[in-house]
Enzyme design. Structure first.
Site, PDB file in Angstrom:
ATOM      1  N   LYS A   1      -2.034  -4.755   9.659  1.00 37.25           N
ATOM      2  CA  LYS A   1      -2.237  -3.557  10.461  1.00 37.25           C
ATOM      3  C   LYS A   1      -3.736  -3.298  10.566  1.00 37.25           C
ATOM      4  CE  LYS A   1       2.033  -1.581   8.582  1.00 37.25           C
ATOM      5  NZ  LYS A   1       2.622  -0.512   7.727  1.00 37.25           N
TER       6      LYS A   1
ATOM      7  N   SER B   1       6.072   1.539   4.741  1.00 35.33           N
ATOM      8  CA  SER B   1       6.580   0.648   3.686  1.00 35.33           C
ATOM      9  C   SER B   1       5.489   0.339   2.675  1.00 35.33           C
ATOM     10  CB  SER B   1       7.079  -0.659   4.310  1.00 35.33           C
ATOM     11  OG  SER B   1       6.134  -1.157   5.247  1.00 35.33           O
TER      12      SER B   1
ATOM     13  N   LYS C   1      -3.256   5.049  11.719  1.00 39.40           N
ATOM     14  CA  LYS C   1      -2.722   5.810  10.576  1.00 39.40           C
ATOM     15  C   LYS C   1      -3.490   5.515   9.288  1.00 39.40           C
ATOM     16  CE  LYS C   1      -0.418   2.387   8.332  1.00 39.40           C
ATOM     17  NZ  LYS C   1      -0.386   2.077   6.856  1.00 39.40           N
TER      18      LYS C   1
ATOM     19  N   ASP D   1       4.836   5.990   9.495  1.00 38.29           N
ATOM     20  CA  ASP D   1       3.854   5.288   8.673  1.00 38.29           C
ATOM     21  C   ASP D   1       2.698   6.202   8.295  1.00 38.29           C
ATOM     22  OD1 ASP D   1       3.034   3.083   7.290  1.00 38.29           O
ATOM     23  OD2 ASP D   1       2.663   1.821   9.029  1.00 38.29           O
TER      24      ASP D   1
ATOM     25  N   SER E   1      -0.511   4.579  -1.791  1.00 38.40           N
ATOM     26  CA  SER E   1      -1.346   4.267  -0.636  1.00 38.40           C
ATOM     27  C   SER E   1      -2.783   3.964  -1.043  1.00 38.40           C
ATOM     28  CB  SER E   1      -1.336   5.447   0.340  1.00 38.40           C
ATOM     29  OG  SER E   1      -2.336   5.289   1.324  1.00 38.40           O
TER      30      SER E   1
ATOM     31  N   VAL F   1      -6.810  -4.990  -0.299  1.00 38.98           N
ATOM     32  CA  VAL F   1      -7.478  -4.578   0.929  1.00 38.98           C
ATOM     33  C   VAL F   1      -7.007  -3.185   1.343  1.00 38.98           C
ATOM     34  CG1 VAL F   1      -7.733  -5.075   3.393  1.00 38.98           C
ATOM     35  CG2 VAL F   1      -7.758  -6.941   1.733  1.00 38.98           C
TER      36      VAL F   1
END
Length: 340
Positions: A110, A146, A199, A252, A262, A287
């Site tokens: 992403k 997720s 996001k 998300d 997160s 990352v």
């Protein structure tokens, strides 16, 4: 069917486990460029470096030979690129050089390419023109709210596969839609990919607000106005703004901006605590895509003439031009607007 996953990080390992719960374990292959990593996984039965505490299927195939991993696949099999965004260009180029038949290819990363502000599918299309040898591959992005550790543990999850190919969507659903995972399909690749990129930037902003103890009202404001920014950018880029209200946008965003697992939220929390970005990234061990693509999202917004004040503020904070408190003051000092 067979599934090969390129990249034995947290995500690649988790999705390999998910596929192996439905398919024959020996039909799922996990590739890593590090033979030492694969040897450690084989010996311990888990990926202690990236997904500790999750037992992997005993029959999962571990492969260090890149060409062999690709050659396992036939017409209705699936190739999953599970590298970070920074590795997508090189990985897809190498795949296309090796491929001698059309493949079904999806990616899990992403973000935007930092130097060009290209979306993942645009990076893939660029490499396809250079390396595909005329083969017609099917492409798509698998995205949604997720955390890898929860997926690896088999906890409930819902994702979206975005592709112009209905057949590819069916193949992805056959591989991953089972047990506690639901996989929806969508043809809005632009909307799905931009949602996944923006996001992450907004999650850092939400983490800063939480770290500065600004309260739940402030968090709600960041997420709501950030979602509006996402929708404006998606529409301007040619996607569907309503995609942002689904799993790959609002879903998300909520997860990444509020969940304790997160990495992007953690970056914001630690920036608010006064740590330098270099210190934070060194301590993460993984990352945090929002750091890498914040400037690229800002560049794309400027190119498309889209106003994104929260995203722009985050770009300045991450570049060291503003402190988190200065960024907040700049946002709150903006002139009043009409919501809409």
């Amino acid at each position: 069917m067979k599934v090969t996953l390129l990249g034995a990080g947290a995500w690649g390992t988790a999705m390999a486990s998910q596929a192996a719960r439905q398919l024959r374990e020996e039909d799922v292959c996990l590739w890593s460029r590090s033979p030492e990593q694969l040897q450690a996984i084989g010996s311990s039965g888990e990926n202690q470096a990236y997904l500790p505490g999750i037992s992997l299927p005993k029959g999962l195939q571990l492969e260090a030979d890149f060409t062999a991993a690709i050659k396992k696949l036939q017409a209705d099999d699936l190739l999953v690129i599970a590298t970070p965004m920074s590795g997508l260009s090189e990985t897809i180029a190498n795949v296309l050089k090796v491929a001698d038949q059309p493949l079904n290819i999806i990616w899990l990363c992403k973000g935007l390419e930092p130097t060009t502000a290209l979306l993942p599918h645009q990076v893939v299309e660029r490499e396809d023109k250079l390396h595909s040898h005329g083969l017609k591959h099917a492409y798509g992005a698998l995205s949604g709210p997720s955390f890898a550790h929860e997926v690896g543990a088999g906890m409930p999850c819902a994702l979206t596969i975005a592709s112009a190919s209905p057949h590819l969507c069916e193949i992805v659903q056959a591989a991953f839609h089972h047990g506690n995972m639901r996989v929806y399909s969508n043809d809005d690749l632009i909307g799905v990919e931009l949602g996944g990129a923006v996001k992450n930037v907004l999650a850092i902003a939400a983490g800063i607000g939480d770290g500065l103890n600004l309260g739940l009202n402030a968090r709600a404001a960041v997420l709501t106005r950030g979602l509006a920014e996402m929708m404006r950018l998606v529409k301007a880029a040619g996607g569907k703004s309503e995609t942002c209200m689904g799993l790959t946008g609002a879903g998300d965003l909520i997860l990444t901006a509020t969940g304790d697992l997160s990495r992007n939220r953690r970056v914001g929390l630690e920036l608010a605590a006064g740590k330098s970005l270099d210190q934070i990234l060194a301590s993460l061990g993984h990352v945090a895509e929002g750091v890498l693509c914040a400037a690229a999202v800002g560049d794309l917004a400027k190119r498309l003439n889209v106003e994104m004040p929260i995203t722009a503020m985050m770009g300045e904070v991450l570049a060291g031009k503003l402190t988190p408190k200065e960024g907040l003051k700049k946002l709150m000092g903006r002139d009043p607007k009409i919501e809409g």
